[in-house]
Design an enzyme around this catalytic site. Structure first.
Site, short mmCIF file in Angstrom:
data_model
loop_
_atom_site.label_atom_id
_atom_site.label_comp_id
_atom_site.label_asym_id
_atom_site.label_seq_id
_atom_site.Cartn_x
_atom_site.Cartn_y
_atom_site.Cartn_z
CB CYS A 62 -0.93 -0.01 1.22
SG CYS A 62 -1.98 1.44 1.29
CB CYS A 103 -0.86 2.69 3.96
SG CYS A 103 -2.42 2.09 3.37
CG ASP A 104 2.77 1.10 4.46
OD1 ASP A 104 2.09 1.55 5.41
OD2 ASP A 104 2.66 -0.08 4.05
#
Ligand code: NAP
Length: 547
Positions: A365, A368-369
């Site tokens: 992701c 997200c990261d």
């Protein structure tokens, strides 16, 4: 004062006013005041401290229930509450042991709102099952949840921690840690994907967990994967259970309820499915360019006008019959029909090191990261729309990203390939990652050029993998739903499966995997269900067979 709706106003303005009025009335009903104490180092005026002040100011315009005070780290109050680093925000510290290291920006704004509401309510709103488990807790738990403002899965895990800390303030403390504000703590805990949750320094959850799974992991001090509810769980009768809250499930919910079918949507993870983590969507009609998560928020807000959504709840089993029985982590449903809109999950590369370093440099992701890898070197594996879109997203976040593709042409749409070139993302063609290497976290990858036959070991801080999706069909298979040879749900052109009353829609059906096709499938499945509820085809079939 309530703001008035002006009929000449554009719909976005009207929605905002409705939201603010709803917020005011929610806070008016809270029985408790909420104390917010912000601790900063002397002279500290970073973006996090500024953002906290700004958000708190905005909330204080809506309610007078929030009391805000700011202290230096050298103040007695910092000693009293054991705060040594700033910015740290304590929430009602006389009642709870909850500290926030970061700012309520982006996705974390949702978490912050829920935190204020739970603190103001003075109760956790945990499910009955979770409360029973929490009552058994007899030793302290120091919870840490690592989050990032760009991660749509994070609020679910953060709220799990908040509810636990509010339910048992005598034994549970919580630190919500934004990895951008405290990269030192993310490094110390090797939290290289979000969300990640720790209790007493033991990793208890990677990714968003359902509430009951989180609570049982926290109690056991070990990550649990499944929660089996008591057999006396609540029974709900309905016409249609939609399993999955992505674009297909949400569209089906809207269409079904509007046709008068009593419907619920059950989603175990974040609503919106893959779209929630798609950085930018450019091919959904009406939105020339929109963040995937923003599009999801619009869809969810729309769906909630009609249909009840049970989020963070997992369907455990489906038993076909005249009335289909559905068991979830919280309740049981008896339903006339069921729609499987369970989507698809990431394909894994299947190379050594992938699993070991998942969350320690291996990520699926980028939205997200990505922030964790700013200024660091990462490889993005894949040549489809996902890999290309996410590689550009990483590049724009200041990540040193190289695309690795196994062939010499990309599968992604031409417009995206062009944008990738413009963004200056280097590409390793005809290259396969054979191993992901490291000690505590990823530090190298072994690559193989399938044209020259050469292998090389390259420095890397991270590996992002976007090599397609595999349909989520576990539940369907267990219920006896027939699958195609490729593993998708076998269905007719009306979205009917082999089991009377059970239908499918979205990526789980195979075919084109676009948001617009998923919404189309969801809506047409709902229309079939409407027709079938009036005139059940399986009864006609049975009558014909017995004639
Ligand atoms: P995809 O289109 O199936 O592409 C997967 C990519 O990964 C391909 O380039 C494939 O290589 C590569 N790959 C597969 N297995 C591999 C392995 N074991 N090792 C190395 N590489 C491997 O998947 P996706 O990009 O996730 O997209 C999924 C669906 O969502 C597609 O239908 C896509 O159109 C849609 N989507 C649309 C958008 C958009 O329209 N903006 C955005 C994202 C996704 P080969 O090319 O050699 O097969």
């Amino acid at each position: 004062m309530q703001q008035q709706y002006d009929p000449g106003m554009n719909p976005a303005g009207a929605n905002e006013i409705a939201f603010m009025n709803q917020l005011r009335s929610t806070f008016d009903q809270l029985p408790n005041d909420i104390d917010l104490y912000l601790f900063t180092a002397p002279g500290m005026d970073d973006v996090f401290a500024q953002s906290i002040r700004q958000v708190v100011r905005a909330f204080r315009e809506v309610t007078d229930k929030i009391r805000f005070r700011e202290f230096g780290l050298d103040h007695d109050m910092a000693h009293t509450y054991g705060v040594t680093e700033g910015p740290t925000l304590l929430v009602s510290p006389e009642q709870y042991n909850i500290s926030w290291m970061g700012a309520p920006m982006g996705e974390e704004g949702r978490t912050f709102l829920e935190l204020l509401i739970f603190a103001g309510l003075g109760r956790s709103n945990l499910s009955e099952q979770s409360k029973k488990m929490m009552a058994r807790l007899d030793a302290p738990r120091e919870i840490k949840v690592f989050v990032s403002p760009t991660c749509p899965y994070c609020p679910q895990e953060a709220v799990n921690g908040i509810q636990a800390a509010i339910e048992r303030p005598d034994l549970v403390s919580l630190e919500l840690i934004d990895i951008q504000c405290r990269p030192d703590l993310a490094d110390q805990y090797q939290a290289h994907s979000v969300p990640q949750a720790y209790a007493n320094d033991v990793l208890i959850g990677k990714g968003a967990q359902q509430e009951e799974v989180f609570i049982s992991s926290m109690l056991a001090l070990e990550a649990q994967t499944i929660f089996i509810p008591d057999s006396d769980a609540e029974l709900v009768e309905t016409d249609l259970v939609v399993v999955g809250g992505g674009p297909a499930g949400l569209s089906a919910g809207i269409y079904a309820e509007r046709s008068g079918i009593k419907t619920v949507v059950v989603e175990r993870d974040a609503l919106g499915g893959q779209v929630a983590t798609t950085p930018i969507v450019e091919n959904y009609p009406g939105f020339p360019q929109i963040g995937g998560k923003t599009l999801v928020d619009i869809m969810v807000t729309h769906a909630l006008q009609y249909v009840q959504i049970f989020k963070g709840e997992e369907v455990l089993s489906i038993e076909p019959g005249d009335l289909i029985e559905v068991k979830t982590t919280r309740r049981r449903f008896k339903t006339k029909t069921l729609l499987l809109a369970t989507g698809a999950s990431h394909v894994h590369l299947g190379v050594p090191g992938e699993e070991r370093f998942s969350g320690r440099g291996v990520s699926y992701c980028a939205t997200c990261d990505g922030p964790l890898f700013k200024g660091r070197k990462v490889f993005m594996v894949g040549g489809g729309n996902s890999a290309v879109t996410e590689a550009m997203h990483l590049k724009h976040q200041g990540v040193d990203v190289t695309l690795v593709h196994r062939r010499d042409t990309l599968r992604a749409q031409e417009v995206l390939v062009h944008q990738l070139k413009e963004a200056g993302v280097p590409i390793l063609w005809n290259t396969e990652i054979k191993a992901i290497l490291g000690e505590e976290k990823v530090n190298k990858v072994e690559v193989f050029n399938n044209q020259s036959g050469e292998t090389a070991t390259l420095d890397a801080d991270g590996v992002f993998i976007a090599i397609g999706y595999t349909p989520t069909v576990e539940l369907a298979r267990k219920a006896g739903v027939e699958l195609t040879e490729e593993g998708y749900i076998q269905h007719d052109d009306k979205h009917r499966t082999n089991i009377p009353g059970i239908y499918s829609a979205g990526d789980v059906e195979g075919g084109y995997k676009q948001i617009v096709t998923a919404t189309g499938q969801g809506s047409s499945a709902a229309m079939t269900i409407f027709e079938d509820l009036i005139n059940p085809y399986w009864k006609e079939k049975a009558a014909l067979e017995s004639a």
